[in-house]
Scaffold this motif. Structure first.
Motif, mmCIF file in Angstrom:
data_model
loop_
_atom_site.group_PDB
_atom_site.id
_atom_site.type_symbol
_atom_site.label_atom_id
_atom_site.label_comp_id
_atom_site.label_asym_id
_atom_site.label_seq_id
_atom_site.Cartn_x
_atom_site.Cartn_y
_atom_site.Cartn_z
ATOM 1 N N ALA A 178 -9.222 10.590 -9.491
ATOM 2 C CA ALA A 178 -7.894 10.989 -9.009
ATOM 3 C C ALA A 178 -7.996 11.708 -7.671
ATOM 4 C CB ALA A 178 -7.231 11.885 -10.047
ATOM 5 N N GLY A 179 -9.021 12.533 -7.529
ATOM 6 C CA GLY A 179 -9.176 13.303 -6.296
ATOM 7 C C GLY A 179 -9.358 12.410 -5.094
ATOM 8 N N PHE A 180 -10.228 11.407 -5.230
ATOM 9 C CA PHE A 180 -10.503 10.497 -4.124
ATOM 10 C C PHE A 180 -9.252 9.695 -3.776
ATOM 11 C CE2 PHE A 180 -11.738 6.344 -2.500
ATOM 12 C CZ PHE A 180 -12.529 6.699 -1.428
ATOM 13 N N ALA A 181 -8.673 9.108 -4.819
ATOM 14 C CA ALA A 181 -7.478 8.275 -4.576
ATOM 15 C C ALA A 181 -6.356 9.115 -3.980
ATOM 16 C CB ALA A 181 -7.021 7.631 -5.871
ATOM 17 N N SER A 182 -6.231 10.354 -4.471
ATOM 18 C CA SER A 182 -5.171 11.222 -3.969
ATOM 19 C C SER A 182 -5.397 11.540 -2.487
ATOM 20 C CB SER A 182 -5.132 12.509 -4.787
ATOM 21 O OG SER A 182 -4.164 13.362 -4.285
ATOM 22 N N ALA A 183 -6.661 11.807 -2.142
ATOM 23 C CA ALA A 183 -6.970 12.138 -0.741
ATOM 24 C C ALA A 183 -6.689 10.949 0.170
ATOM 25 C CB ALA A 183 -8.424 12.572 -0.627
ATOM 26 N N VAL A 184 -7.110 9.761 -0.287
ATOM 27 C CA VAL A 184 -6.880 8.565 0.535
ATOM 28 C C VAL A 184 -5.375 8.302 0.658
ATOM 29 C CG1 VAL A 184 -7.292 6.080 0.741
ATOM 30 C CG2 VAL A 184 -9.101 7.584 -0.061
ATOM 31 N N SER A 185 -4.663 8.517 -0.454
ATOM 32 C CA SER A 185 -3.205 8.312 -0.433
ATOM 33 C C SER A 185 -2.548 9.254 0.556
ATOM 34 C CB SER A 185 -2.598 8.572 -1.814
ATOM 35 O OG SER A 185 -3.361 7.979 -2.798
ATOM 36 N N LEU A 186 -3.013 10.503 0.541
ATOM 37 C CA LEU A 186 -2.449 11.492 1.457
ATOM 38 C C LEU A 186 -2.716 11.070 2.905
ATOM 39 C CD1 LEU A 186 -1.075 14.227 1.888
ATOM 40 C CD2 LEU A 186 -3.301 15.302 1.737
ATOM 41 N N LEU A 187 -3.926 10.578 3.141
ATOM 42 C CA LEU A 187 -4.262 10.119 4.495
ATOM 43 C C LEU A 187 -3.335 8.973 4.911
ATOM 44 C CD1 LEU A 187 -8.153 10.199 4.627
ATOM 45 C CD2 LEU A 187 -6.538 11.641 5.856
ATOM 46 N N LEU A 188 -3.076 8.071 3.941
ATOM 47 C CA LEU A 188 -2.158 6.955 4.228
ATOM 48 C C LEU A 188 -0.787 7.471 4.630
ATOM 49 C CD1 LEU A 188 -2.492 4.088 1.584
ATOM 50 C CD2 LEU A 188 -2.679 3.925 4.053
ATOM 51 N N LEU A 189 -0.302 8.454 3.865
ATOM 52 C CA LEU A 189 1.034 8.981 4.121
ATOM 53 C C LEU A 189 1.085 9.740 5.448
ATOM 54 C CD1 LEU A 189 3.774 9.029 2.715
ATOM 55 C CD2 LEU A 189 3.207 11.232 1.782
ATOM 56 N N LEU A 190 -0.042 10.356 5.813
ATOM 57 C CA LEU A 190 -0.061 11.132 7.049
ATOM 58 C C LEU A 190 -0.354 10.274 8.276
ATOM 59 C CD1 LEU A 190 -1.965 14.379 5.977
ATOM 60 C CD2 LEU A 190 0.464 14.120 6.389
ATOM 61 N N SER A 191 -0.815 9.038 8.023
ATOM 62 C CA SER A 191 -1.254 8.238 9.169
ATOM 63 C C SER A 191 -0.088 7.914 10.114
ATOM 64 C CB SER A 191 -1.941 6.960 8.700
ATOM 65 O OG SER A 191 -1.056 6.221 7.916
ATOM 66 N N LEU A 192 1.091 7.630 9.522
ATOM 67 C CA LEU A 192 2.233 7.310 10.389
ATOM 68 C C LEU A 192 2.665 8.521 11.218
ATOM 69 C CD1 LEU A 192 4.235 5.192 11.303
ATOM 70 C CD2 LEU A 192 5.728 5.875 9.456
ATOM 71 N N PRO A 193 2.857 9.693 10.565
ATOM 72 C CA PRO A 193 3.173 10.870 11.396
ATOM 73 C C PRO A 193 2.093 11.152 12.448
ATOM 74 C CG PRO A 193 3.630 11.357 9.109
ATOM 75 C CD PRO A 193 2.986 10.005 9.133
ATOM 76 N N ALA A 194 0.837 10.895 12.104
ATOM 77 C CA ALA A 194 -0.233 11.134 13.090
ATOM 78 C C ALA A 194 -0.055 10.189 14.288
ATOM 79 C CB ALA A 194 -1.592 10.943 12.453
#
Lengths: 225, 458
Positions: B245-261
Motif C-alpha cells: 500500500a505504501g509504494f502504490a500510495s506514493a506512486v499514486s501521489l506522484l501521479l496526482l502531483l505530476s500535473l500541478p508540477a
C-alpha cells in the motif's frame, strides 16, 4: 495641447497662504523655470504639480488627468509612471552603489535591469563610477546619479527643485548642460524651481513668483536679449 | 434540524459559492462576464436533473455508483486542466476549427461544464439525503435541514463578499488553472457519505492504488507465469514491496502531483514574448507585468500541491487503520460436505460485513470467507488469491482489501475469478446453510501458494 494645466490653485496653511490662486500652463516638451525669492511659493507649487502635496482648492491637470481627484494609490501609480523628481539634496541610499541607486527606481516602477541602469549612468557621464557609493562621489556626481535615477523610467515630466542649489558654478554648468542634452534627446518636459538667475537662463520660459502669485511669465530668450 | 443533512447542504452551498467566485473573477479578468449566465443555467439544470433522479427506480444508482461518477468527474476536470495546459503551451487542440470565443459555442461549453461539475455532486447528495430521510423517517426535516445548510453557506459567503470583494482573484487563474481549481474543489468538497466523507481523497487514493497495483501486478504476472518457481521463493517477498500500500500510495501521489508540477514548470518558465514598447521603461513595465502574471498563476497551484500532500497522508493514515479483519470461525467437513450457517449466534452472513471461516485439513488450515453483495447474493471464496501469498482479505468501508498488497476489491466483484480477487468457490446458498463440496475446496486451495505468507513460512 498643454501637458500641465494649473487652474486657480490655492494652498493655505493654518497661519499662512502659500499659493493665492495660481494658474499656468506648460506645453509638452517645454522647459519652464520658476523663479522667486524664498517663501514665494515656488516649491509648494512644484510639490503640488508633482502630487507630493495637495492644493486647498483648484485643479492640476497633467496629461489630461486631474491629479487632485486621484486617490493615494492612483497618485502613487501616476507619479511612478509619469514623473521624475530631482531635489537639492541627492537623497541617495548611502549603502548602495551608484548603479544600485538607479536600479531601485526601476524596481519600484517595474523591475530592476542592471544593464539599462549602467547605460543610464554612462549617459550622465558616470560610466567609470558605477560601483561607487554616494560618499565616494562629489556633489555634482551625486546629482548626476539623481538625474539618471529620475529619468530611468522615461517620465514625461521632470520636476527639479533647486537641483544645483548645493553645487559650485562649474558643477552647476555641467548639470545644466547635461539636462539640456537629455532634454533635447528625450523631449521630456521640465519644470525647474530655482532662485539662481544663471540657472533660469536655461530652458524656454521663466515664471516669476512673489507672495503666492505668478507675477511674470516671459520667454528665456527675451531675458537673454 | 438534522445535522448531517444541514452539513450536506452547507458543503454543496460553499462549493457553489467558491466555484462561482473563481469563475466570475476569471470571466471578469477575461472580459467575458456575459458567460456567467450559462453557468447559472448549468447550475439550475444540474439541480433540476438531480431532483429528477429521485424519480428513477430505487436501487438503479447506488451510492457507490454515485461516488464513482463523482470521482470520474474529478478525473475529467483534472484531464481538462492538463489539456488546457497543453493548449496554452502552444498546441492548438481545436485544430484551428471552430471558435470557442464566439458567444454560442462558449455558452454551450460553460453549460456543459457546469452540468459535468455539479450534476454528479448534486445527484450524489440527493441520493444521500433520500437515504437519510428514510433512516430518520422525516422527509420534510431532512430536506429543510439541507436547505438551511445551503442558505447558511450563502449567507456566510455573501457576508464575506460584502466586506471584501476579491474579484482580483481572476489574475491568478488562466483556463488551465481554472479547470485545476474545479477539479480540486471537487476533490476536497466531494464525497457523498455525509460527515464521514467530505473529500474524494480516499476514493481517489483507492482508484489510483488499484490502477498502480494492477499495472505492476499484471506486469509481473506476464513476466513470471503464476506457477513459476520464483513465485514460491523469498524473492517474491521483495517483489511484493511493489504491491504494498505504501509504494502504490506514493506512486499514486506522484501521479496526482505530476500535473500541478507541470503547471508550476509551465507557469514559471514558459518563454515570454519580447515586450513591445516605445521606451525601455515601458518594455520593462510590460516584462514585469508578464513575469508577475505567470508567478501569480503558479501560486494557487502551489497551494493545491500542499493541500493534496497534506490531505493524502492524513486520509491515507486514517484509511489504513480502518481495516476490519474478523476472527475466522472453525468449520468441519461432514461426509465430504462443509456447511456454513447463514445465521447463528456467532454471526449473520447477510449483515454486509466480511465473515471468515477456518477448516483444518491434513495439518493445514484452509481459510474461507463469505460476504453479502449489494444484490443480496452471497459470495463464498477462499480467503486467498492465486498470486499473492495467502494473507487473505480485510474489509475497509464498503470494499475488501488484500492484506498483503493493499489492493481494494469492490464487494460486488467478489466471486468473480482472476486478478486480485479471492478464489471463488462453487457453493449452494440456502435459507439456513451455505453448502460447499469439500472436493471443490481442496481443488481450489491447491492453486494457492500455501507455503508462504508475508510474515514467513507457515
Amino acid at each position: 495641447m498643454p501637458l500641465i494645466t494649473v487652474n486657480s490653485i490655492i494652498k493655505e496653511y493654518e497661519t499662512a497662504h502659500a499659493l493665492r490662486g495660481v494658474s499656468m500652463e506648460v506645453k509638452k516638451g517645454e522647459w519652464v523655470n520658476i523663479m522667486g525669492a524664498s517663501g514665494s511659493g515656488k516649491s509648494t507649487l512644484l510639490n503640488i504639480i508633482g502630487g507630493l502635496d495637495s492644493a486647498t482648492s483648484g485643479d492640476v491637470i497633467i496629461d489630461s488627468v486631474n491629479i487632485e481627484k486621484l486617490s493615494e494609490d492612483e497618485l502613487a501609480v501616476f507619479r511612478r509612471e509619469k514623473i521624475g523628481i530631482i531635489f537639492q539634496q541627492a537623497h541617495l541610499i548611502p549603502y548602495l552603489t551608484a548603479v544600485e541607486n538607479v536600479m531601485i527606481a526601476q524596481y519600484f516602477h517595474s523591475m530592476a535591469d542592471e544593464s539599462e541602469a549602467k547605460e543610464a549612468l554612462q549617459r550622465v557621464g558616470l560610466g567609470q563610477r558605477l560601483s561607487h557609493r554616494p560618499s565616494q562621489l562629489s556633489g555634482g556626481e551625486q546629482q548626476r546619479i539623481c538625474i539618471a535615477r529620475a529619468l530611468i523610467n522615461s517620465p514625461e515630466l521632470l520636476l527639479a527643485d533647486e537641483p544645483t542649489g548645493n553645487l559650485d558654478r562649474e558643477n552647476t554648468k555641467m548639470i545644466l548642460e547635461l539636462l539640456k542634452k537629455l532634454h533635447s534627446e528625450d523631449h521630456f518636459t521640465i519644470v525647474l524651481v530655482t532662485h539662481d538667475h544663471f540657472v533660469s537662463t536655461h530652458g524656454d520660459r521663466i515664471l516669476t513668483m512673489e507672495d503666492g502669485h505668478i507675477i511674470r511669465d516671459e520667454p528665456v530668450n527675451d531675458l537673454r536679449s | 434540524m438534522i445535522f448531517e443533512a444541514k452539513l450536506i447542504g452547507f458543503k454543496e452551498g460553499i462549493k457553489i459559492c467558491l466555484v462561482w467566485l473563481v469563475l466570475y473573477s476569471y470571466l471578469l479578468s477575461k472580459e467575458r462576464k456575459e458567460l456567467i449566465k450559462p453557468f447559472y443555467a448549468g447550475l439550475a439544470l444540474s439541480a433540476a436533473a438531480a431532483f429528477l433522479s429521485l424519480l428513477l427506480p430505487a436501487g438503479l444508482i447506488s451510492k457507490d455508483d454515485a461516488g464513482n461518477i463523482i470521482s470520474m468527474s474529478f478525473a475529467a476536470f483534472l484531464i481538462l486542466s492538463g489539456a488546457a495546459l497543453y493548449h496554452a503551451s502552444g498546441v492548438n487542440l481545436f485544430f484551428g476549427k471552430g471558435d470557442v470565443r464566439s458567444g454560442a459555442s462558449a455558452g454551450i461549453l460553460v453549460i456543459s461544464g457546469s452540468l459535468l461539475f455539479f450534476l454528479p455532486d448534486f445527484a450524489g447528495s440527493v441520493l444521500y439525503l433520500q437515504g437519510l430521510a428514510i433512516l430518520k423517517d422525516d422527509l420534510l426535516m431532512t430536506w429543510a435541514s439541507a436547505c438551511a445548510g445551503l442558505l447558511i453557506a450563502g449567507i456566510v459567503f455573501f457576508s464575506f463578499m460584502k466586506f471584501y470583494k476579491p474579484y482580483r482573484l481572476g489574475s491568478f487563474f488562466g483556463l488551465p488553472q481554472l479547470f485545476l481549481f474545479l477539479s480540486m474543489a471537487k476533490l476536497f468538497g466531494g464525497g457523498i457519505k455525509g460527515i464521514s466523507e467530505l473529500s474524494l481523497i480516499p476514493s481517489v487514493q483507492r482508484g489510483f492504488m488499484k490502477f498502480i497495483h494492477d499495472f505492476i501486478h499484471q506486469t509481473f504476472v506476464l513476466l513470471l507465469v503464476p506457477d513459476h518457481p520464483i513465485l514460491k521463493k523469498t524473492a517474491w517477498d521483495f517483489i511484493g514491496i511493489f504491491f504494498g500500500a505504501g509504494f502504490a500510495s506514493a506512486v499514486s501521489l506522484l501521479l496526482l502531483l505530476s500535473l500541478p508540477a507541470l503547471f508550476i514548470r509551465h507557469s514559471l518558465f514558459y518563454p515570454l514574448p519580447e515586450p513591445q514598447g516605445d521606451t525601455n521603461a515601458s518594455r520593462r513595465r510590460i516584462w514585469a507585468l508578464m513575469l508577475s502574471d505567470r508567478r501569480k498563476k503558479a501560486l494557487p497551484v502551489m497551494v493545491f500541491m500542499v493541500f493534496i500532500v497534506a490531505a493524502w497522508f492524513s486520509y491515507g493514515g486514517e484509511a489504513v487503520s480502518k481495516i476490519y479483519k474478523p476472527q475466522p470461525r472453525p468449520l468441519a467437513a461432514d461426509g465430504g460436505i462443509v456447511r456454513i450457517p447463514v445465521k447463528d449466534p456467532a454471526g449473520d452472513i447477510m449483515d454486509g460485513r466480511l465473515h471468515k471461516f477456518s477448516l483444518f485439513h491434513e495439518g493445514e488450515v484452509i481459510r474461507i470467507m463469505a460476504v453479502r453483495r449489494s444484490d443480496d447474493s452471497v459470495s463464498v471464496c477462499l480467503d486467498a488469491c492465486e498470486i499473492c501469498p495467502p494473507d487473505g482479505y480485510g474489509q475497509r468501508d464498503d470494499h475488501l482489501v488484500c492484506v498483503y498488497c493493499g489492493t481494494p476489491i469492490a464487494v460486488d466483484s467478489v466471486g468473480e475469478p482472476g486478478g486480485c480477487n479471492p478464489i471463488p468457490l462453487s457453493a449452494d446458498v440456502g435459507e439456513r446453510f451455505i453448502t460447499i463440496e469439500m472436493s471443490e475446496i481442496l481443488k481450489k486451495w491447491s492453486f494457492v501458494n500455501s507455503v508462504k505468507t508475508s510474515e514467513g513460512v507457515k
